[in-house]
Design a protein around this motif. Structure first.
Motif, mmCIF file in Angstrom:
data_model
loop_
_atom_site.group_PDB
_atom_site.id
_atom_site.type_symbol
_atom_site.label_atom_id
_atom_site.label_comp_id
_atom_site.label_asym_id
_atom_site.label_seq_id
_atom_site.Cartn_x
_atom_site.Cartn_y
_atom_site.Cartn_z
ATOM 1 N N TYR A 1 -6.260 4.389 5.053
ATOM 2 C CA TYR A 1 -6.779 5.803 4.737
ATOM 3 C C TYR A 1 -7.136 6.507 5.818
ATOM 4 O O TYR A 1 -6.934 7.789 5.947
ATOM 5 C CB TYR A 1 -7.722 5.758 3.604
ATOM 6 N N TYR B 1 1.009 -1.224 -0.083
ATOM 7 C CA TYR B 1 0.015 0.072 -0.006
ATOM 8 C C TYR B 1 0.818 1.333 0.085
ATOM 9 O O TYR B 1 0.258 2.334 -0.040
ATOM 10 C CB TYR B 1 -0.962 0.074 1.170
ATOM 11 N N GLU C 1 0.060 3.734 -3.017
ATOM 12 C CA GLU C 1 -1.163 4.539 -3.226
ATOM 13 C C GLU C 1 -1.542 5.291 -1.868
ATOM 14 O O GLU C 1 -2.158 6.542 -1.878
ATOM 15 C CB GLU C 1 -2.640 3.676 -3.350
ATOM 16 N N ARG D 1 -7.292 -1.825 4.301
ATOM 17 C CA ARG D 1 -7.109 -0.499 3.141
ATOM 18 C C ARG D 1 -7.860 0.880 3.673
ATOM 19 O O ARG D 1 -7.177 1.802 4.041
ATOM 20 C CB ARG D 1 -7.415 -0.879 1.984
ATOM 21 N N ALA E 1 0.605 8.398 -2.813
ATOM 22 C CA ALA E 1 -0.169 9.069 -3.676
ATOM 23 C C ALA E 1 -1.175 10.104 -3.284
ATOM 24 O O ALA E 1 -1.521 11.006 -3.707
ATOM 25 C CB ALA E 1 -0.570 8.072 -4.815
ATOM 26 N N TYR E 2 -1.947 9.295 -2.404
ATOM 27 C CA TYR E 2 -2.932 10.096 -1.768
ATOM 28 C C TYR E 2 -2.319 11.287 -0.990
ATOM 29 O O TYR E 2 -3.098 12.395 -1.201
ATOM 30 C CB TYR E 2 -3.851 9.075 -0.745
ATOM 31 N N GLY F 1 -8.997 8.733 -3.244
ATOM 32 C CA GLY F 1 -8.690 7.172 -2.804
ATOM 33 C C GLY F 1 -9.512 6.046 -3.261
ATOM 34 O O GLY F 1 -9.247 5.085 -3.211
#
Lengths: 202, 353
Positions: A84, A37, A40, A80, A43-44, A157
């Motif tokens: 986040y 993870y 991502e 996940r 990236a977020y 996301g």
């Protein structure tokens, strides 16, 4: 408490939740979640706070998750959205970075460099696009923190409504109502001036 | 333009450089290694656990509670309903007198859930027992015996409805929406009526040692023995989590009786803990119940608000059950019933293997 101790056969593709549990006894297993993870999550964070902050904070998300891994409850959701949610908490303490980023975007989009040459038509559409970006940045900046979190977890996301609810610890219904309100505003900002550009539904 | 696409274009993702990725991985590896070090250091300190205890010769003040195997409620003469404070302070006094010398903290608990059959005709109770033996010596393994106890209709009406439905021995739910305990069958959407075989295993248990307040309890023999000390230990959590943490410490952690008494006193000092009165728990034992709002989110299958109920035996100071109930009508969602918890020198599971 003890329900979390069930360990699963590590052969084959181990699920995220099983990895969290396996890491109770073998902390290094948590590294596999990082591998899955980091891309991502970085990236977020980068989309919201910029590259520099993302570089600084991405590992922090996983360190926090690692330290809190025994509080992860697989029955309440997936790994996940949990990650986040931790990222959202980190972003919350860096609100000013985000505000500055959006303000800068608004200004730079509103005043595009005029050095480009080309057909008049293309220049016009570029200016339109720039105006549109400026309006969008202004709209995002004006959102409440809670609304912005819901919107961006969903748009950037790509979390489902249920996952956004899990990540932020808010009721499912609240996610839906916030999203529809916020998206109405965004569409107005995007399509309000030139309705021909708007229209498609997300 | 689609609003989501516009947002994504406005806020592009920056690249993740291999250096940043690697540096992050190394920081994480540092945390893994640190945890191993902490574990070894704790060894020396742990040996003191189980030795000390407050000999405060406390007298059990109350006798309003006792085991009532038939599950029949309250045959006792209770003069007046006790306040939450009275219950907790009485329990603190009683528990402080409980012997706590020994090499093992052994406990046996029943974990259960209540939920409807897939057709929503009758209520099922699914449960398992979990016996755990936690060593005072941190280098030793923790031993467990887990036994799936099966699922049964809850009431006589429930049983009638179950028979009317052909007395099924398994229930199949929609994938991903299976209620209940984590079992081997759950991933397939199945809840099974039949009990399973006991499963004995040992492991380095991290759970209780680090879960409280999300922070490590690295020095178990230095766990505070006063309410103020515990409050400071949990100082970085909000008020609601404070109740949860005090209860976790009280029920699960291998701490001295003095610390357990302090946890009761801490609970007595917190707002939001109210007395329910005398109740019968899922094992048919009577005790005094307290309720509070847990900071933990409610179970997935239930969308409404929940209250958490702690049932204790004020005469012995032992916690009997933790129950999660619906706020609106009080129906039971999940429970943990502590059958036994004791400091002792013998671990029967270890002898068996």
């Amino acid at each position: 408490m003890t329900a979390r101790l069930r360990l699963v056969d590590p052969s084959g593709a181990i699920s995220d939740a099983d990895l969290v549990e396996a890491s109770y006894r073998r902390p290094e297993r948590f590294g596999e979640l990082y591998d899955r993870y980091i891309g991502e999550i970085h990236a977020y964070l980068g989309r919201r706070l910029g590259q520099e902050a993302a570089d600084d904070l991405a590992a922090e998300v996983f360190l926090t998750a690692f330290r809190k891994r025994t509080t992860f409850d697989r029955e309440r959701g997936e790994v996940r959205p949990w990650l986040y949610g931790i990222a959202a908490n980190l972003i919350a303490v860096h609100r000013r970075t985000e505000t500055r980023k959006l303000a800068a975007l608004r200004r730079s989009a509103a005043a595009p460099a005029g050095t480009d040459h080309g057909h008049e038509e293309r220049v016009v559409s570029r200016v339109d696009a720039a105006n549109e970006q400026a309006r969008l940045a202004a709209e995002l900046q004006a959102l409440s923190d809670g609304d912005r979190d819901v919107l961006l977890l969903s748009a950037l996301g790509e979390l489902s409504h249920g996952e956004v609810a899990e990540a932020l610890g808010i009721p499912y219904g609240t996610v839906g109502s916030r999203l529809s309100r916020v998206r109405r505003k965004l569409r107005a900002a995007l399509g309000g001036v030139n309705p021909l550009l708007g229209g498609s539904d997300g | 333009m689609d609003d989501y696409r516009a947002v994504r274009e406005l806020l592009p993702a920056p690249p993740l450089s291999p250096e940043v990725r690697r540096a992050g991985r190394e920081r994480l590896a540092g945390a893994f290694a640190h945890e191993g070090v902490r574990r070894r250091r704790r060894a020396a300190r742990w040996s003191a656990l189980g030795l000390g205890l407050a000999g405060a010769a406390a007298v059990a003040l109350l006798a309003t509670s006792s085991v009532s195997p038939g599950g029949s409620p309250a045959k006792h003469n209770v003069v007046a309903p006790m306040s939450a404070n009275q219950i907790l302070l009485a329990a603190a006094t009683s528990v402080a007198a409980t012997p706590d010398a020994g090499a093992w903290w052994g406990s046996k608990q029943i974990d259960g859930r209540e939920f409807y059959d897939p057709g929503h005709h009758y209520l099922l109770r699914q449960s398992k027992s979990m016996e755990s033996w936690i060593p005072a010596d941190p280098e030793a393994l923790t031993w467990y015996r887990e036994t799936y106890l099966g699922a049964v209709p809850v009431s006589s009406e429930g049983e009638a409805a179950w028979r009317a439905a052909g007395a099924p021995s398994t229930w199949t739910y929609e994938q991903g929406k299976t209620p209940g305990l984590i079992t081997d069958d759950r991933a397939e959407g199945i809840v099974r009526a039949a009990p399973g075989k006991p499963w004995t295993f040992s492991s380095e248990d991290w759970d209780f040692r680090i879960v409280l307040a999300g922070k490590p309890l690295t020095r178990m023999n230095e766990v505070p023995t006063t309410p103020e000390g515990l409050r400071a230990l949990f100082s970085d959590v909000d008020g609601r989590a404070l109740v949860d943490n005090a209860v976790s410490l009280l029920v699960y952690a291998p701490v001295t009786s003095e610390t357990r008494a302090a946890a009761y006193r801490l609970l007595a000092s917190l707002p939001g803990v109210s007395a329910v009165g005398q109740v019968t728990d899922t094992l048919g034992r009577t005790g005094q119940a307290l309720e509070y709002q847990s900071a933990q989110r409610p179970v997935t299958e239930y969308a409404g608000g929940t209250r958490t109920r702690l049932v204790i035996d004020p005469a012995t100071g032992k916690p009997l059950s933790i129950e999660t109930r619906a706020t609106d009508d009080g129906h039971l969602l999940e429970f943990t019933a502590i059958q036994e918890s004791v400091w002792t020198d013998d671990n029967p599971l270890k002898e068996q293997k």
